[in-house]
Write a protein that holds these residues in place. Structure first.
Motif, PDB file in Angstrom:
ATOM      1  N   ILE A 153       0.833  -1.202   0.000  1.00 26.68           N
ATOM      2  CA  ILE A 153       0.000   0.000   0.000  1.00 26.68           C
ATOM      3  C   ILE A 153       0.866   1.249   0.000  1.00 26.68           C
ATOM      4  O   ILE A 153       0.582   2.224  -0.699  1.00 26.68           O
ATOM      5  N   PHE A 154       1.950   1.200   0.784  1.00 34.58           N
ATOM      6  CA  PHE A 154       2.856   2.351   0.819  1.00 34.58           C
ATOM      7  C   PHE A 154       3.493   2.577  -0.552  1.00 34.58           C
ATOM      8  O   PHE A 154       3.732   3.720  -0.946  1.00 34.58           O
ATOM      9  N   ARG A 155       3.765   1.505  -1.276  1.00 33.15           N
ATOM     10  CA  ARG A 155       4.327   1.652  -2.624  1.00 33.15           C
ATOM     11  C   ARG A 155       3.327   2.341  -3.548  1.00 33.15           C
ATOM     12  O   ARG A 155       3.697   3.207  -4.345  1.00 33.15           O
ATOM     13  N   ASP A 156       2.056   1.967  -3.432  1.00 31.87           N
ATOM     14  CA  ASP A 156       1.014   2.634  -4.222  1.00 31.87           C
ATOM     15  C   ASP A 156       0.983   4.124  -3.903  1.00 31.87           C
ATOM     16  O   ASP A 156       0.899   4.967  -4.806  1.00 31.87           O
ATOM     17  N   PHE A 157       1.042   4.440  -2.606  1.00 33.19           N
ATOM     18  CA  PHE A 157       0.987   5.837  -2.171  1.00 33.19           C
ATOM     19  C   PHE A 157       2.211   6.616  -2.651  1.00 33.19           C
ATOM     20  O   PHE A 157       2.087   7.760  -3.125  1.00 33.19           O
ATOM     21  N   LEU A 158       3.396   6.017  -2.552  1.00 32.89           N
ATOM     22  CA  LEU A 158       4.622   6.711  -2.963  1.00 32.89           C
ATOM     23  C   LEU A 158       4.642   6.940  -4.472  1.00 32.89           C
ATOM     24  O   LEU A 158       5.135   7.981  -4.939  1.00 32.89           O
ATOM     25  N   ARG A 159       4.126   6.008  -5.243  1.00 25.49           N
ATOM     26  CA  ARG A 159       4.019   6.222  -6.692  1.00 25.49           C
ATOM     27  C   ARG A 159       3.093   7.399  -6.991  1.00 25.49           C
ATOM     28  O   ARG A 159       3.383   8.220  -7.873  1.00 25.49           O
ATOM     29  N   ALA A 160       1.985   7.469  -6.274  1.00 27.75           N
ATOM     30  CA  ALA A 160       1.049   8.586  -6.466  1.00 27.75           C
ATOM     31  C   ALA A 160       1.702   9.902  -6.060  1.00 27.75           C
ATOM     32  O   ALA A 160       1.568  10.915  -6.751  1.00 27.75           O
TER      33      ALA A 160
ATOM     34  N   ALA B 225      -5.651   1.361   3.200  1.00 27.90           N
ATOM     35  CA  ALA B 225      -5.241   2.457   2.318  1.00 27.90           C
ATOM     36  C   ALA B 225      -6.058   3.712   2.604  1.00 27.90           C
ATOM     37  O   ALA B 225      -5.553   4.829   2.546  1.00 27.90           O
ATOM     38  N   GLY B 226      -7.350   3.525   2.908  1.00 27.19           N
ATOM     39  CA  GLY B 226      -8.194   4.666   3.243  1.00 27.19           C
ATOM     40  C   GLY B 226      -7.734   5.369   4.500  1.00 27.19           C
ATOM     41  O   GLY B 226      -7.711   6.604   4.568  1.00 27.19           O
ATOM     42  N   VAL B 227      -7.341   4.601   5.525  1.00 28.41           N
ATOM     43  CA  VAL B 227      -6.819   5.202   6.761  1.00 28.41           C
ATOM     44  C   VAL B 227      -5.530   5.956   6.482  1.00 28.41           C
ATOM     45  O   VAL B 227      -5.293   7.039   7.041  1.00 28.41           O
ATOM     46  N   LEU B 228      -4.685   5.389   5.610  1.00 29.29           N
ATOM     47  CA  LEU B 228      -3.460   6.085   5.224  1.00 29.29           C
ATOM     48  C   LEU B 228      -3.768   7.435   4.592  1.00 29.29           C
ATOM     49  O   LEU B 228      -3.038   8.411   4.797  1.00 29.29           O
ATOM     50  N   MET B 229      -4.850   7.505   3.834  1.00 26.62           N
ATOM     51  CA  MET B 229      -5.274   8.776   3.248  1.00 26.62           C
ATOM     52  C   MET B 229      -5.879   9.697   4.312  1.00 26.62           C
ATOM     53  O   MET B 229      -5.732  10.917   4.248  1.00 26.62           O
ATOM     54  N   ALA B 230      -6.569   9.101   5.286  1.00 27.04           N
ATOM     55  CA  ALA B 230      -7.329   9.902   6.254  1.00 27.04           C
ATOM     56  C   ALA B 230      -6.426  10.592   7.277  1.00 27.04           C
ATOM     57  O   ALA B 230      -6.758  11.691   7.747  1.00 27.04           O
ATOM     58  N   ILE B 231      -5.311   9.983   7.639  1.00 27.50           N
ATOM     59  CA  ILE B 231      -4.450  10.569   8.684  1.00 27.50           C
ATOM     60  C   ILE B 231      -3.959  11.971   8.297  1.00 27.50           C
ATOM     61  O   ILE B 231      -4.044  12.900   9.105  1.00 27.50           O
ATOM     62  N   PRO B 232      -3.475  12.200   7.063  1.00 22.48           N
ATOM     63  CA  PRO B 232      -3.060  13.569   6.707  1.00 22.48           C
ATOM     64  C   PRO B 232      -4.216  14.560   6.619  1.00 22.48           C
ATOM     65  O   PRO B 232      -3.976  15.765   6.553  1.00 22.48           O
ATOM     66  N   LEU B 233      -5.469  14.071   6.613  1.00 22.23           N
ATOM     67  CA  LEU B 233      -6.604  14.985   6.591  1.00 22.23           C
ATOM     68  C   LEU B 233      -6.652  15.857   7.837  1.00 22.23           C
ATOM     69  O   LEU B 233      -7.290  16.903   7.853  1.00 22.23           O
TER      70      LEU B 233
ATOM     71  N   HIS C 184      -3.693   2.706  -8.497  1.00 18.18           N
ATOM     72  CA  HIS C 184      -2.624   1.705  -8.376  1.00 18.18           C
ATOM     73  C   HIS C 184      -3.115   0.463  -7.635  1.00 18.18           C
ATOM     74  O   HIS C 184      -2.820  -0.670  -8.035  1.00 18.18           O
ATOM     75  N   LEU C 185      -3.877   0.674  -6.551  1.00 19.01           N
ATOM     76  CA  LEU C 185      -4.344  -0.455  -5.754  1.00 19.01           C
ATOM     77  C   LEU C 185      -5.268  -1.355  -6.574  1.00 19.01           C
ATOM     78  O   LEU C 185      -5.168  -2.584  -6.503  1.00 19.01           O
TER      79      LEU C 185
END
Length: 233
Positions: A2-9, A194-202, A221-222
């Motif tokens: 999931i972190f790889r997907d996020f880092l690519r984005a 992955a959603g929580v990973l997006m939500a924390i920076p919110l 990516h996911l």
């Protein structure tokens, strides 16, 4: 993974197509919130009298001005709460551009996606906005009753909502919404994480406005990863 997907984005964020969607989403969000604030202020100034006669106190003047300043402060606080869901919805209108940019760079061998119809996109985005605001409102009430739990409730609730919506939209543009929902249920654990990973920076002011674009790219990516589509890089 999931972190790889996020880092690519994240690495693709400076690209022109990403910046365009980001600026459009933020601009439309600020414009809508400003319009709501102006209408709310006009309503206060129209309905609230300028002076009141109170027992034992007498005539109190400047009520309209006081209420107007209170309305401005209230709308400022409310805009912070509303900015993320509204930005998410507006970014959803431009999801196709973000997903296409991701696929052009990382999956150039894929055929063009059929995409979602305009009516489906608007209907899904409006439904998402309603659910997002209602659930966040309920989470805010619970968080105010139990303040230490507020950040965790915010992250979990928005992680579920963002994962649910963005994966469905990313997958739906290729396989349709019904098949996308079935696939979402099959991979609900990864999608929630992955959603929580997006939500924390919110929780971080201004940074939160970038999350809708990063979310759209990350879940593109996911989707390709869980369906076995390998990126070129």
């Amino acid at each position: 993974m999931i972190f790889r997907d996020f880092l690519r984005a994240l690495a693709q964020l400076p690209e022109r197509r990403f910046r365009r969607v980001l600026m459009l989403g933020i601009g439309l969000t600020l414009l809508l919130l400003a319009a709501i604030s102006v209408l709310f202020l006009i309503g206060v100034q129209t309905l609230v009298p300028d002076e009141l006669d109170l027992p034992l106190i007498g005539t109190v003047e400047g009520i309209t001005a006081l209420a107007s300043w209170g309305a401005v402060g209230g709308m400022f606080v409310l805009s912070i709460f509303l900015m993320v869901p509204v930005a998410s919805v507006f970014t959803g209108f431009f999801l196709e551009q973000v997903a296409s940019a991701v696929e052009a760079k990382h999956y150039p061998y894929l055929p063009a996606a059929p995409g979602l119809g305009t009516y489906e996109s608007i209907k899904d985005a409006v439904n998402f906005l309603c659910v997002l605001m209602v659930v966040n409102g309920a989470a805010l009430v619970i968080g105010l009753v139990f303040p230490p739990s507020l950040p965790f409730i915010f992250w979990l609730v928005n992680g579920w909502l963002l994962g649910r919506e963005y994966f469905t939209m990313a997958a739906g543009r290729r396989i349709g919404l019904s098949a996308a929902r079935a696939l979402r249920r099959k991979h609900r654990g990864q999608i929630f994480a992955a959603g929580v990973l997006m939500a924390i920076p919110l929780s971080v002011p201004f940074v939160s406005l970038v999350i809708p674009v990063l979310g759209a790219a990350t879940f593109t990516h996911l989707y390709h990863r869980v369906t076995g589509t390998r990126p070129r890089d």
